[in-house]
Structure formats: C-alpha cells, structure tokens
Design a protein around this motif. Structure first.
Motif, PDB file in Angstrom:
ATOM      1  N   GLU A   1       0.785  -1.228  -0.010  1.00  0.00           N
ATOM      2  CA  GLU A   1      -0.076   0.067  -0.030  1.00  0.00           C
ATOM      3  C   GLU A   1       0.980   1.218  -0.018  1.00  0.00           C
ATOM      4  OE1 GLU A   1      -3.095  -0.041  -0.695  1.00  0.00           O
ATOM      5  OE2 GLU A   1      -3.884  -1.937   0.338  1.00  0.00           O
ATOM      6  N   ILE A   2       1.801   1.281   0.761  1.00  0.00           N
ATOM      7  CA  ILE A   2       2.770   2.415   0.649  1.00  0.00           C
ATOM      8  C   ILE A   2       3.501   2.736  -0.712  1.00  0.00           C
ATOM      9  CG2 ILE A   2       5.019   3.621   1.902  1.00  0.00           C
ATOM     10  CD1 ILE A   2       3.982   2.093   4.557  1.00  0.00           C
ATOM     11  N   ALA A   3       3.852   1.539  -1.216  1.00  0.00           N
ATOM     12  CA  ALA A   3       4.594   1.608  -2.461  1.00  0.00           C
ATOM     13  C   ALA A   3       3.651   2.338  -3.482  1.00  0.00           C
ATOM     14  CB  ALA A   3       5.077   0.380  -2.829  1.00  0.00           C
ATOM     15  N   ILE A   4       2.485   1.721  -3.470  1.00  0.00           N
ATOM     16  CA  ILE A   4       1.340   2.387  -4.323  1.00  0.00           C
ATOM     17  C   ILE A   4       1.011   3.963  -4.179  1.00  0.00           C
ATOM     18  CG2 ILE A   4      -1.097   2.400  -4.991  1.00  0.00           C
ATOM     19  CD1 ILE A   4      -1.141  -0.630  -4.417  1.00  0.00           C
ATOM     20  N   LEU A   5       1.068   4.273  -2.856  1.00  0.00           N
ATOM     21  CA  LEU A   5       0.833   5.694  -2.564  1.00  0.00           C
ATOM     22  C   LEU A   5       1.963   6.475  -2.984  1.00  0.00           C
ATOM     23  CD1 LEU A   5      -0.350   5.538   0.913  1.00  0.00           C
ATOM     24  CD2 LEU A   5      -1.625   6.043  -0.998  1.00  0.00           C
ATOM     25  N   HIS A   6       3.269   5.969  -3.161  1.00  0.00           N
ATOM     26  CA  HIS A   6       4.413   6.765  -3.703  1.00  0.00           C
ATOM     27  C   HIS A   6       4.707   6.515  -5.307  1.00  0.00           C
ATOM     28  CE1 HIS A   6       5.368   6.866   0.566  1.00  0.00           C
ATOM     29  NE2 HIS A   6       6.211   7.987   0.298  1.00  0.00           N
ATOM     30  N   GLY A   7       3.856   5.698  -5.804  1.00  0.00           N
ATOM     31  CA  GLY A   7       3.928   5.605  -7.371  1.00  0.00           C
ATOM     32  C   GLY A   7       5.112   4.587  -7.482  1.00  0.00           C
ATOM     33  N   ALA A   8       5.441   3.898  -6.444  1.00  0.00           N
ATOM     34  CA  ALA A   8       6.714   2.822  -6.688  1.00  0.00           C
ATOM     35  C   ALA A   8       6.152   1.500  -7.115  1.00  0.00           C
ATOM     36  CB  ALA A   8       7.434   2.906  -5.159  1.00  0.00           C
ATOM     37  N   ARG A   9       7.309   0.644  -7.406  1.00  0.00           N
ATOM     38  CA  ARG A   9       6.832  -0.562  -8.148  1.00  0.00           C
ATOM     39  C   ARG A   9       7.570  -1.566  -7.175  1.00  0.00           C
ATOM     40  NH1 ARG A   9       8.069  -0.162 -12.767  1.00  0.00           N
ATOM     41  NH2 ARG A   9      10.095  -1.167 -13.007  1.00  0.00           N
ATOM     42  N   ILE A  10       7.113  -2.504  -6.492  1.00  0.00           N
ATOM     43  CA  ILE A  10       7.687  -3.494  -5.539  1.00  0.00           C
ATOM     44  C   ILE A  10       7.925  -5.070  -6.329  1.00  0.00           C
ATOM     45  CG2 ILE A  10       5.611  -4.209  -4.641  1.00  0.00           C
ATOM     46  CD1 ILE A  10       7.348  -4.683  -1.943  1.00  0.00           C
ATOM     47  N   THR A  11       8.926  -5.443  -6.302  1.00  0.00           N
ATOM     48  CA  THR A  11       9.200  -6.904  -6.933  1.00  0.00           C
ATOM     49  C   THR A  11       9.584  -8.133  -5.964  1.00  0.00           C
ATOM     50  OG1 THR A  11      11.346  -6.272  -7.861  1.00  0.00           O
ATOM     51  CG2 THR A  11       9.433  -5.924  -9.196  1.00  0.00           C
ATOM     52  N   LEU A  12       9.605  -9.076  -6.127  1.00  0.00           N
ATOM     53  CA  LEU A  12      10.200 -10.123  -5.349  1.00  0.00           C
ATOM     54  C   LEU A  12      11.018 -11.136  -6.133  1.00  0.00           C
ATOM     55  CD1 LEU A  12      10.748 -11.873  -2.793  1.00  0.00           C
ATOM     56  CD2 LEU A  12       8.437 -12.745  -3.180  1.00  0.00           C
ATOM     57  N   GLU A  13      12.089 -11.309  -5.749  1.00  0.00           N
ATOM     58  CA  GLU A  13      12.904 -12.375  -6.692  1.00  0.00           C
ATOM     59  C   GLU A  13      13.777 -13.331  -5.620  1.00  0.00           C
ATOM     60  OE1 GLU A  13      15.233  -9.875  -9.115  1.00  0.00           O
ATOM     61  OE2 GLU A  13      13.596  -9.253 -10.399  1.00  0.00           O
ATOM     62  N   GLU A  14      14.451 -14.439  -6.180  1.00  0.00           N
ATOM     63  CA  GLU A  14      15.390 -15.014  -5.509  1.00  0.00           C
ATOM     64  C   GLU A  14      16.736 -14.288  -4.995  1.00  0.00           C
ATOM     65  OE1 GLU A  14      16.254 -18.786  -7.014  1.00  0.00           O
ATOM     66  OE2 GLU A  14      14.296 -19.555  -6.585  1.00  0.00           O
ATOM     67  N   ASP A  15      17.434 -14.392  -4.049  1.00  0.00           N
ATOM     68  CA  ASP A  15      18.634 -13.823  -3.708  1.00  0.00           C
ATOM     69  C   ASP A  15      19.423 -14.234  -4.917  1.00  0.00           C
ATOM     70  OD1 ASP A  15      20.162 -12.042  -2.696  1.00  0.00           O
ATOM     71  OD2 ASP A  15      20.429 -13.138  -0.858  1.00  0.00           O
TER      72      ASP A  15
ATOM     73  N   ASP B   1      22.517 -15.151  -4.437  1.00  0.00           N
ATOM     74  CA  ASP B   1      23.039 -16.430  -4.438  1.00  0.00           C
ATOM     75  C   ASP B   1      22.271 -17.746  -4.257  1.00  0.00           C
ATOM     76  OD1 ASP B   1      21.908 -15.904  -1.961  1.00  0.00           O
ATOM     77  OD2 ASP B   1      23.638 -15.780  -0.548  1.00  0.00           O
ATOM     78  N   GLY B   2      20.957 -17.489  -4.720  1.00  0.00           N
ATOM     79  CA  GLY B   2      20.154 -18.600  -4.720  1.00  0.00           C
ATOM     80  C   GLY B   2      19.682 -18.943  -3.550  1.00  0.00           C
ATOM     81  N   ILE B   3      19.894 -18.370  -2.467  1.00  0.00           N
ATOM     82  CA  ILE B   3      19.244 -18.738  -1.037  1.00  0.00           C
ATOM     83  C   ILE B   3      18.691 -17.582  -0.493  1.00  0.00           C
ATOM     84  CG2 ILE B   3      20.036 -19.405   1.303  1.00  0.00           C
ATOM     85  CD1 ILE B   3      22.385 -20.580   0.295  1.00  0.00           C
ATOM     86  N   GLY B   4      17.321 -17.652  -0.106  1.00  0.00           N
ATOM     87  CA  GLY B   4      16.392 -16.454   0.487  1.00  0.00           C
ATOM     88  C   GLY B   4      15.820 -15.762  -0.955  1.00  0.00           C
ATOM     89  N   ASN B   5      15.513 -14.593  -0.285  1.00  0.00           N
ATOM     90  CA  ASN B   5      14.430 -13.756  -1.098  1.00  0.00           C
ATOM     91  C   ASN B   5      14.938 -12.350  -1.132  1.00  0.00           C
ATOM     92  OD1 ASN B   5      12.264 -15.823  -1.287  1.00  0.00           O
ATOM     93  ND2 ASN B   5      12.901 -15.498   0.714  1.00  0.00           N
ATOM     94  N   THR B   6      14.921 -11.625  -2.139  1.00  0.00           N
ATOM     95  CA  THR B   6      15.200 -10.014  -2.289  1.00  0.00           C
ATOM     96  C   THR B   6      13.869  -9.455  -2.769  1.00  0.00           C
ATOM     97  OG1 THR B   6      17.464 -10.800  -3.064  1.00  0.00           O
ATOM     98  CG2 THR B   6      16.607  -8.454  -3.477  1.00  0.00           C
ATOM     99  N   PHE B   7      13.574  -8.567  -2.073  1.00  0.00           N
ATOM    100  CA  PHE B   7      12.422  -7.641  -2.372  1.00  0.00           C
ATOM    101  C   PHE B   7      13.114  -6.221  -2.701  1.00  0.00           C
ATOM    102  CE2 PHE B   7      10.586 -10.573   0.771  1.00  0.00           C
ATOM    103  CZ  PHE B   7       9.189 -10.682   0.571  1.00  0.00           C
ATOM    104  N   SER B   8      12.176  -5.890  -4.020  1.00  0.00           N
ATOM    105  CA  SER B   8      12.969  -4.540  -4.498  1.00  0.00           C
ATOM    106  C   SER B   8      11.913  -3.720  -4.771  1.00  0.00           C
ATOM    107  CB  SER B   8      13.767  -4.968  -5.718  1.00  0.00           C
ATOM    108  OG  SER B   8      14.991  -5.823  -5.630  1.00  0.00           O
ATOM    109  N   VAL B   9      12.113  -2.371  -4.134  1.00  0.00           N
ATOM    110  CA  VAL B   9      11.160  -1.275  -4.534  1.00  0.00           C
ATOM    111  C   VAL B   9      11.895  -0.118  -5.485  1.00  0.00           C
ATOM    112  CG1 VAL B   9       9.750   0.267  -3.261  1.00  0.00           C
ATOM    113  CG2 VAL B   9      10.399  -1.543  -2.155  1.00  0.00           C
ATOM    114  N   LEU B  10      11.130  -0.094  -6.453  1.00  0.00           N
ATOM    115  CA  LEU B  10      11.636   0.751  -7.390  1.00  0.00           C
ATOM    116  C   LEU B  10      10.976   2.217  -7.498  1.00  0.00           C
ATOM    117  CD1 LEU B  10      11.950  -1.534 -10.552  1.00  0.00           C
ATOM    118  CD2 LEU B  10      13.862  -0.770  -8.875  1.00  0.00           C
ATOM    119  N   PHE B  11      11.634   3.277  -7.189  1.00  0.00           N
ATOM    120  CA  PHE B  11      11.170   4.701  -7.162  1.00  0.00           C
ATOM    121  C   PHE B  11      11.562   5.511  -8.396  1.00  0.00           C
ATOM    122  CE2 PHE B  11      11.612   3.038  -2.825  1.00  0.00           C
ATOM    123  CZ  PHE B  11      10.422   3.658  -2.210  1.00  0.00           C
TER     124      PHE B  11
END
Length: 478
Positions: free
Chosen positions: A433-447, A449-459
């Motif tokens: 919701e906060i990303a939408i209010l800022h006109g930002a785009r949020i994505t989720l990908e694998e880290d 190194d192949g372990i874990g996750n990476t959340f990215s917010v593009l402004f």
C-alpha cells in the motif's frame, strides 16, 4: 426571518421576461411621444385654419385695422364639443383688436409670417397655441395683424392615447402570450432536474451507485458527473472502512480470546510460579495484540483512499535507508543475524513521505529478520537501475518463496504454509500500500546467491510533489 433561497426557475423567468417588460415600457413611452406628435400635427392644421378664418374678419382702418367678428360668428367659429378655444388679435402697434385680452401675448420674430406653435397655460389649463402674423387683405402692402388661437388638449390627448393603445396593446398581448409560453417552456425544460432531484431524494443512504445521466441536460451533466465521482470516492472509502472493520474484528478475535483464556488460567492458579508463567504468556499475547493493532492502523492509514493526505518531499533514499537500518542492528544481534548495508556514494533523491517510507523499510527489514535463520544474513542495499530508477533492495536468507506465491504474499492476512513464525500477514500488505501511494513498484526475486529472497522497491527519481505525479512518472517508465 428565513432568507428566500434562489430558484433556477425564478431566475430564468426573470432574465427572460424582465427585458421584455423593460422593452414594453420603453416602447410605450416612445409610442406615446410619437402619438402626441402626430396628434399635434393633425390638430395644428385645424388651429391654423381657425386663425386664418379669424383674420378674414379683419378690415383695414385708421390708425389701425379693425376686427369685424360678431359674437355669433365667433361662437360658431370657435365651437368644439371636446375643447375650449380662445383667440386674440393684435394690431402691429400692440393694440388688442378683439378676443381674450388675458391670453399671454406671444413674442414673434420681427420679420416673417411663419406660424409659431407652442404649449402654454391659459386660465389654469394647458393649451396648444398658434401665433402668427397675417395680412388683413390680399392686396400688396396691406397691414399685418398678430393672431393667436389657443385650444385645450382634450382631443389631442385622447387621440394620442388611442394611437398608443393601438400600438402597445397588441405588444402587451404578445408579451402575455410569451410569458405563458416561456413559463411553460422553462417548467418543461427543468423537468429533468426535478426527476434528478427525485431520483436522489428517494435513494437509500446506503445506495452509492452512479446517478443515471440519461436525459440529463448538457449544462448539468458535468455537475452530475462530479457527484457520481464523489459517490464513487465515498463508496471506495466506505469499502475501505468496512474492510478494515471486518479485518480488525477477524484478527482481534483470536488474540483477545487468548488473552481471556490466559487471564482465566491465571485466576485459577495458586502457585506463584504458574501465575508468573501465565503473566509472561499474557505479556507475550498483549505484545502480539499491540503489534497487530499497530499494523491494522497502519494499513488503514495507507489505504489508496489516503492519497490526498500524502505529502511528498525531496529525500535521499540512500541516507534514509542507512538511518533506518541502523535502528534494527540491536534486534538483529539478538538473533545473531548479520545485518549489513550496501549503498552507493551519490545521493538517490526521490519524493517521499518520510514517515510512510520508514514504515515500508521497517516492515521489509522486520520480515527479513523474522524469517531468516539464526546466524543468517540480511542486506539492505540502494542503487540506480539502468532505466534511471532509484532502487531499494532487502535480501534475506529465509526460505525461498515459490513463484506461484510471490504475488499473493502482498495480500492481506496471507501467510505461507509451513512457516513457524508468528505474524498477522499484514506487513507485506502495508509495504504494498505504501509503495502504491509513492507511485513505486515492488518486486520479489530469489537472492543472487540462490538462497533466500530479495524484495526490491523501485522509485521514480526527481518525481513531482504529489502522489499523482509520482505514479504518472513511474507508469511512463514502466
């Protein structure tokens, strides 16, 4: 005293019929002036003829002419059924030869025999008077006499009024007919507004559906469209409120029931150690409840309907993310998690609401620490993408989120199956919701190194000072 409210029908009739009435008055004045002029032209000729007839009774004499007009002849000559006539005849030296000597003598030019017509008052009555010099004989060199004839204005006024009535009366009837037609036309023309009023007044207070714009006049359609837009916004706001109330009731029910059970258990215990254990569980439950309440309030505050309350200000994403990350170091150390920051040297200027952006970063770091194993690694990083966007990334060593679940994790109260961590499922929903209010785009990908996750917010860098500007800029670069 209550002030009379303005009505559109009354205003329309006033603007349509008012000028017609003004024109009627002006036309009546002009018609009366014209009628009076023509009446004078008609009766002035008769008055001139009477003056000539009187002079025909004048005879040359010494030392001045004499008037031989008997009373009987004068009464016949001056007889009129509607008006009174008076006359006066003067010799060239001013001697009154006959007639009414009380008539005021006219001052005529020294030369010339053209008659003079003018208004005067005689015996307290307004009169029309002719004054002229005329010869007493047709012979050359005949002496001149000054003759004056006065006539009251009864028939002139009557003729002028009749002529004016013939002109004004048809126009008055035409205006009366126009008034009726305009009244009928305005009433019929305003019927769509009356139907619109009835359609709104007969609605339930729960009915926020758009008003039907069929048969709505073009001048009113923009207003109806704005009302429909307002009702749509109200509908969205009520939906947000209803959803929040439903979510809050659903989510608060379980922890409140748990608190109640813990309290009942503590009340039944006599062993101080067991009571102490129950109080510790109560504290844990109250802490979870407090966190849930904060998240619910945050979710309500960051609804898309809150767009108007967001004030975006210039902010360095790189420095801001480092500042927020430092606040989480003690919490990460408790779980033996390596919390690092990987930024860039140059400032990353964006337009953001500082409080909401802090909440977004806090939720992402909290989510990363919560789901990373002890001794794991969480990295907060900032960079600039090839498209020129400002990127905030949070990487963790937690369980990789399946591709099929990556879109659903941003839904409210959605939690992955098999996770042992407690939570309400609201953290990532708040981030979205906060990303939408800022006109930002949020994505989720694998880290990487192949372990874990990476959340990215593009402004969007250098965005405008309103959320609409930021959203529009990001859409153009997407």
């Amino acid at each position: 005293m209550r002030k009379t409210e303005p009505r559109l029908q009354r205003k329309l009739l006033a603007w349509l019929l008012g000028p017609l009435l003004v024109l009627l008055v002006l036309d009546a004045v002009a018609a009366y002036w014209t009628s009076q002029r023509f009446a004078n032209l008609a009766y002035d000729r008769a008055l001139h003829e009477i003056a000539r007839e009187i002079v025909l009774h004048a005879r040359p004499g010494t030392p001045h002419p004499r008037l031989e007009l008997s009373e009987a002849a004068a009464s016949i000559l001056l007889m009129d059924a509607q008006d009174h006539l008076y006359y006066r005849v003067d010799a060239g030296d001013g001697t009154v030869l006959g007639g009414d000597a009380s008539l005021p003598k006219a001052s005529l030019p020294a030369r010339g025999t053209e008659p003079l017509f003018y208004q005067e008052t005689v015996h307290g009555q307004p009169v029309r008077m002719i004054a002229a010099r005329m010869p007493v004989d047709e012979a050359a060199g005949a002496p001149l006499v000054q003759v004056q004839v006065a006539e009251t204005l009864n028939k002139r006024t009557r003729l002028a009024l009749e002529m004016m009535a013939n002109v004004v009366l048809p126009q008055l009837l035409l205006i009366v007919a126009a008034t009726v037609l305009v009244w009928f036309g305005v009433s019929r023309g305003l019927e769509p507004l009356q139907r619109l009023r009835n359609a709104v007044s007969n609605r339930s207070h729960l009915d926020l559906s758009p008003i039907d714009t069929h048969d709505v006049p073009g001048e009113v359609r923009p207003l109806v469209d704005e009302v429909n837009e307002l009702m749509a916004r109200l509908g969205r706001t009520f939906d947000f409120q209803n959803r929040f109330v439903a979510d809050a009731a659903h989510q608060l029910k379980t922890p409140v029931s748990g608190l109640k059970a813990q309290i009942e258990l503590a009340l039944r215990e006599n062993d101080p150690e067991r009571v102490r254990h129950s109080l510790a569980q109560l504290y844990i439950s109250a802490d979870r409840l407090s966190r849930l309440v904060r998240q619910l309030l945050s979710l309500a505050r960051n609804e898309p309907g809150a767009l108007e309350s967001v004030q975006l200000q210039p902010l360095d994403l790189n420095a801001f993310a480092l500042e927020v990350s430092m606040d989480w170091v003690p919490h990460a150390l408790k779980r033996q998690i390596d919390l690092g920051f990987d930024g860039i040297e140059q400032p990353l200027m964006i337009a953001a609401d500082g409080d909401r952006l802090r909440e977004l970063i806090n939720n992402l770091i909290d989510n990363a620490i919560r789901y990373s194993h002890e001794g794991g690694r969480v990295t907060v990083g900032t960079s600039r993408t090839a498209e020129g966007l400002c990127k905030l990334a949070i990487s963790d060593d937690g369980p990789s989120i399946p591709v099929a679940e990556r879109k659903r994790i941003f839904e409210r109260f959605h939690r992955l199956l098999g996770t042992q961590q407690d939570g309400s499922g609201l953290g990532l929903a708040i981030v979205s919701e906060i990303a939408i209010l800022h006109g930002a785009r949020i994505t989720l990908e694998e880290d990487v190194d192949g372990i874990g996750n990476t959340f990215s917010v593009l402004f969007q860098p250098g965005a405008g000072t309103t959320p609409q500007d930021a959203i529009g800029s990001l859409e153009r670069t997407s």
